[in-house]
Design a protein around this motif. Structure first.
Motif, mmCIF file in Angstrom:
data_model
loop_
_atom_site.group_PDB
_atom_site.id
_atom_site.type_symbol
_atom_site.label_atom_id
_atom_site.label_comp_id
_atom_site.label_asym_id
_atom_site.label_seq_id
_atom_site.Cartn_x
_atom_site.Cartn_y
_atom_site.Cartn_z
ATOM 1 N N LYS A 123 26.225 11.541 -35.070
ATOM 2 C CA LYS A 123 25.721 10.293 -34.513
ATOM 3 C C LYS A 123 26.814 9.235 -34.590
ATOM 4 C CE LYS A 123 20.913 11.173 -35.781
ATOM 5 N NZ LYS A 123 19.759 10.711 -36.603
ATOM 6 N N PRO A 124 26.838 8.304 -33.667
ATOM 7 C CA PRO A 124 27.841 7.250 -33.711
ATOM 8 C C PRO A 124 27.775 6.499 -35.031
ATOM 9 C CG PRO A 124 26.652 7.210 -31.619
ATOM 10 C CD PRO A 124 25.946 8.184 -32.497
ATOM 11 N N ALA A 125 28.950 6.195 -35.596
ATOM 12 C CA ALA A 125 28.994 5.514 -36.885
ATOM 13 C C ALA A 125 28.411 4.107 -36.798
ATOM 14 C CB ALA A 125 30.434 5.443 -37.390
ATOM 15 N N ALA A 126 28.570 3.508 -35.647
ATOM 16 C CA ALA A 126 28.043 2.157 -35.487
ATOM 17 C C ALA A 126 27.531 1.994 -34.066
ATOM 18 C CB ALA A 126 29.130 1.132 -35.781
ATOM 19 N N ARG A 127 26.406 1.335 -33.915
ATOM 20 C CA ARG A 127 25.872 1.071 -32.593
ATOM 21 C C ARG A 127 24.977 -0.150 -32.677
ATOM 22 N NH1 ARG A 127 22.205 6.474 -32.640
ATOM 23 N NH2 ARG A 127 20.436 5.703 -33.790
ATOM 24 N N ASP A 128 24.629 -0.673 -31.530
ATOM 25 C CA ASP A 128 23.791 -1.851 -31.500
ATOM 26 C C ASP A 128 22.446 -1.574 -32.157
ATOM 27 O OD1 ASP A 128 25.763 -3.196 -30.173
ATOM 28 O OD2 ASP A 128 24.937 -2.814 -28.194
ATOM 29 N N ASP A 129 21.903 -2.590 -32.797
ATOM 30 C CA ASP A 129 20.590 -2.453 -33.411
ATOM 31 C C ASP A 129 19.482 -2.473 -32.363
ATOM 32 O OD1 ASP A 129 21.479 -2.222 -35.999
ATOM 33 O OD2 ASP A 129 21.401 -4.371 -36.396
ATOM 34 N N VAL A 130 19.802 -2.937 -31.170
ATOM 35 C CA VAL A 130 18.804 -3.031 -30.108
ATOM 36 C C VAL A 130 19.268 -2.243 -28.883
ATOM 37 C CG1 VAL A 130 17.576 -4.571 -28.539
ATOM 38 C CG2 VAL A 130 18.012 -5.286 -30.902
ATOM 39 N N LEU A 131 18.402 -1.375 -28.391
ATOM 40 C CA LEU A 131 18.650 -0.624 -27.163
ATOM 41 C C LEU A 131 17.702 -1.150 -26.104
ATOM 42 C CD1 LEU A 131 18.783 2.992 -28.678
ATOM 43 C CD2 LEU A 131 20.720 1.484 -28.197
ATOM 44 N N GLU A 132 18.200 -1.295 -24.877
ATOM 45 C CA GLU A 132 17.357 -1.866 -23.833
ATOM 46 C C GLU A 132 17.725 -1.293 -22.478
ATOM 47 O OE1 GLU A 132 15.560 -6.273 -22.662
ATOM 48 O OE2 GLU A 132 17.264 -6.075 -24.048
ATOM 49 N N ALA A 133 16.715 -0.909 -21.704
ATOM 50 C CA ALA A 133 16.922 -0.405 -20.346
ATOM 51 C C ALA A 133 15.570 -0.319 -19.659
ATOM 52 C CB ALA A 133 17.588 0.975 -20.355
ATOM 53 N N GLY A 134 15.567 -0.563 -18.362
ATOM 54 C CA GLY A 134 14.363 -0.382 -17.558
ATOM 55 C C GLY A 134 13.154 -1.157 -18.040
ATOM 56 N N GLY A 135 13.368 -2.357 -18.612
ATOM 57 C CA GLY A 135 12.250 -3.158 -19.088
ATOM 58 C C GLY A 135 11.717 -2.739 -20.436
ATOM 59 N N VAL A 136 12.399 -1.767 -21.086
ATOM 60 C CA VAL A 136 11.986 -1.283 -22.404
ATOM 61 C C VAL A 136 13.041 -1.692 -23.425
ATOM 62 C CG1 VAL A 136 11.476 0.755 -23.809
ATOM 63 C CG2 VAL A 136 10.725 0.655 -21.419
ATOM 64 N N ARG A 137 12.592 -2.179 -24.559
ATOM 65 C CA ARG A 137 13.490 -2.664 -25.615
ATOM 66 C C ARG A 137 13.108 -1.993 -26.928
ATOM 67 N NH1 ARG A 137 13.421 -7.218 -29.145
ATOM 68 N NH2 ARG A 137 15.518 -8.072 -29.549
ATOM 69 N N ARG A 143 12.423 -1.057 -36.156
ATOM 70 C CA ARG A 143 11.679 0.086 -35.607
ATOM 71 C C ARG A 143 10.459 -0.389 -34.821
ATOM 72 N NH1 ARG A 143 13.649 4.782 -36.931
ATOM 73 N NH2 ARG A 143 11.773 5.937 -36.379
ATOM 74 N N THR A 144 10.714 -1.317 -33.917
ATOM 75 C CA THR A 144 9.666 -1.806 -33.027
ATOM 76 C C THR A 144 10.089 -1.577 -31.580
ATOM 77 O OG1 THR A 144 10.632 -4.029 -33.189
ATOM 78 C CG2 THR A 144 8.735 -3.544 -34.593
ATOM 79 N N ALA A 145 9.095 -1.413 -30.717
ATOM 80 C CA ALA A 145 9.352 -1.157 -29.298
ATOM 81 C C ALA A 145 8.587 -2.162 -28.444
ATOM 82 C CB ALA A 145 8.931 0.268 -28.935
ATOM 83 N N PHE A 146 9.198 -2.527 -27.326
ATOM 84 C CA PHE A 146 8.579 -3.477 -26.397
ATOM 85 C C PHE A 146 8.727 -2.957 -24.978
ATOM 86 C CE2 PHE A 146 10.011 -5.738 -30.108
ATOM 87 C CZ PHE A 146 8.971 -6.608 -30.398
ATOM 88 N N ALA A 147 7.678 -3.100 -24.195
ATOM 89 C CA ALA A 147 7.714 -2.746 -22.774
ATOM 90 C C ALA A 147 7.256 -3.955 -21.983
ATOM 91 C CB ALA A 147 6.815 -1.548 -22.487
ATOM 92 N N ASN A 148 8.144 -4.451 -21.120
ATOM 93 C CA ASN A 148 7.855 -5.648 -20.318
ATOM 94 C C ASN A 148 7.404 -6.827 -21.182
ATOM 95 O OD1 ASN A 148 8.385 -4.277 -17.824
ATOM 96 N ND2 ASN A 148 6.393 -3.260 -18.061
ATOM 97 N N GLY A 149 8.053 -6.969 -22.335
ATOM 98 C CA GLY A 149 7.797 -8.100 -23.208
ATOM 99 C C GLY A 149 6.674 -7.939 -24.203
#
Length: 222
Positions: A123-137, A143-149
Motif C-alpha cells: 500500500k502507498p506509504a502516504a496518501r490523502d486522508d480524503v478520497l473523492e470522485a463522482g460525488g462520493v467522498r 472512516r466516514t462516507a458521504f454521497a452527494n453531501g
C-alpha cells in the motif's frame, strides 16, 4: 522484521505462536486479555495483530470494533475456537483481514501472516486522508462516507471496497482483484460475494455510481 501483537489468553497457544514468529525473525508481544491488547494496539506501533475472540475483560469482537472506530488500520488475523459462519461473518464485517479456526497449523498461520504483511507493504506509504470522485467522498481518518453531501453508513467491508474503487476511479477492476484487496483470501471461484457487495454500494450511493463491465469486472464512474 515485523512487530506482531498476539492478543491471546491461552498461554500455551500465545507462547507457541510467539516462538514460531520469532524463529521467522519477527518481534512478538503478547497481551493476555482484551483491555490490555486494545491499549497496546492503540498506543504502540505494530505491523499486524493476531487476535483471539474468547478473551477475558473484553472479547475479540469488541477489541476489533474499538480498534477500527478509533482509526487503527493495522491488519488483523482473527484466531479462535469459534468456527460458525455467523462468527466468521461478524469478524470480517467488523474489520478483520483474515480468520483462522483452532486447532490450526502454524505453517498456515505463517503463510497468512506473510500475505498480510506483504499486502500492507504494497500500500502507498502516504496518501490523502480524503478520497473523492463522482460525488462520493470517503474520509479515511474518521472512516466516514458521504454521497452527494449526505453521510452514508457503510459496513467495514463496504468501506474497504469503496476505498479501492476511489483509489482507482474510472478503471475496470476484476472480481479477482477486488477479492484479493478487500477479502484477501481465496474464495470459491463461483462465489458472488463481490457482486453482492457492489449491489450494497449501489443501493447506498446510487445505481449509476458503479458500472458492470461485462466479462471484465466493475468500474467506479468518476
Amino acid at each position: 522484521m515485523a512487530r506482531i501483537l498476539i492478543i491471546e489468553d491461552e498461554a500455551r497457544i500465545a507462547s507457541f505462536v510467539a516462538k514460531g514468529l520469532r524463529a521467522e525473525g519477527h518481534q512478538s508481544v503478547i497481551a493476555d486479555d482484551g483491555p490490555a491488547g486494545l491499549d497496546l494496539v492503540l498506543t504502540d506501533d505494530f505491523d499486524l495483530v493476531v487476535l483471539d475472540i474468547g478473551l477475558p475483560g473484553m472479547d475479540g469482537f469488541e477489541v476489533l470494533d474499538q480498534m477500527r472506530n478509533q482509526g487503527s488500520r493495522v491488519p488483523v488475523i482473527v484466531l479462535t475456537a469459534r468456527d460458525s459462519v455467523t462468527d466468521t461473518v461478524s469478524a470480517l464485517e467488523g474489520g478483520a483481514d483474515d480468520y483462522m479456526s483452532k486447532p490450526f497449523r502454524f505453517a498456515e498461520l505463517l503463510a497468512r501472516v506473510r500475505l498480510r504483511l506483504r499486502q500492507a507493504n504494497e500500500k502507498p506509504a502516504a496518501r490523502d486522508d480524503v478520497l473523492e470522485a463522482g460525488g462520493v467522498r470517503l474520509d479515511l481518518r474518521t472512516r466516514t462516507a458521504f454521497a452527494n453531501g449526505s453521510e452514508v453508513e457503510l459496513s467495514a467491508r463496504e468501506f474497504t471496497l469503496l476505498e479501492i474503487f476511489l483509489l482507482n476511479p474510472g478503471q475496470v477492476l476484476s472480481r479477482e482483484q477486488l477479492l484479493d484487496h478487500v477479502w484477501g483470501y481465496d474464495f470459491d471461484p463461483a462465489s458472488n460475494v463481490v457482486d453482492v457487495y457492489v449491489g450494497y454500494l449501489r443501493k447506498k450511493l446510487g445505481a449509476s455510481t458503479i458500472s458492470t463491465v461485462r466479462g471484465m469486472g466493475y468500474r467506479f464512474n468518476a
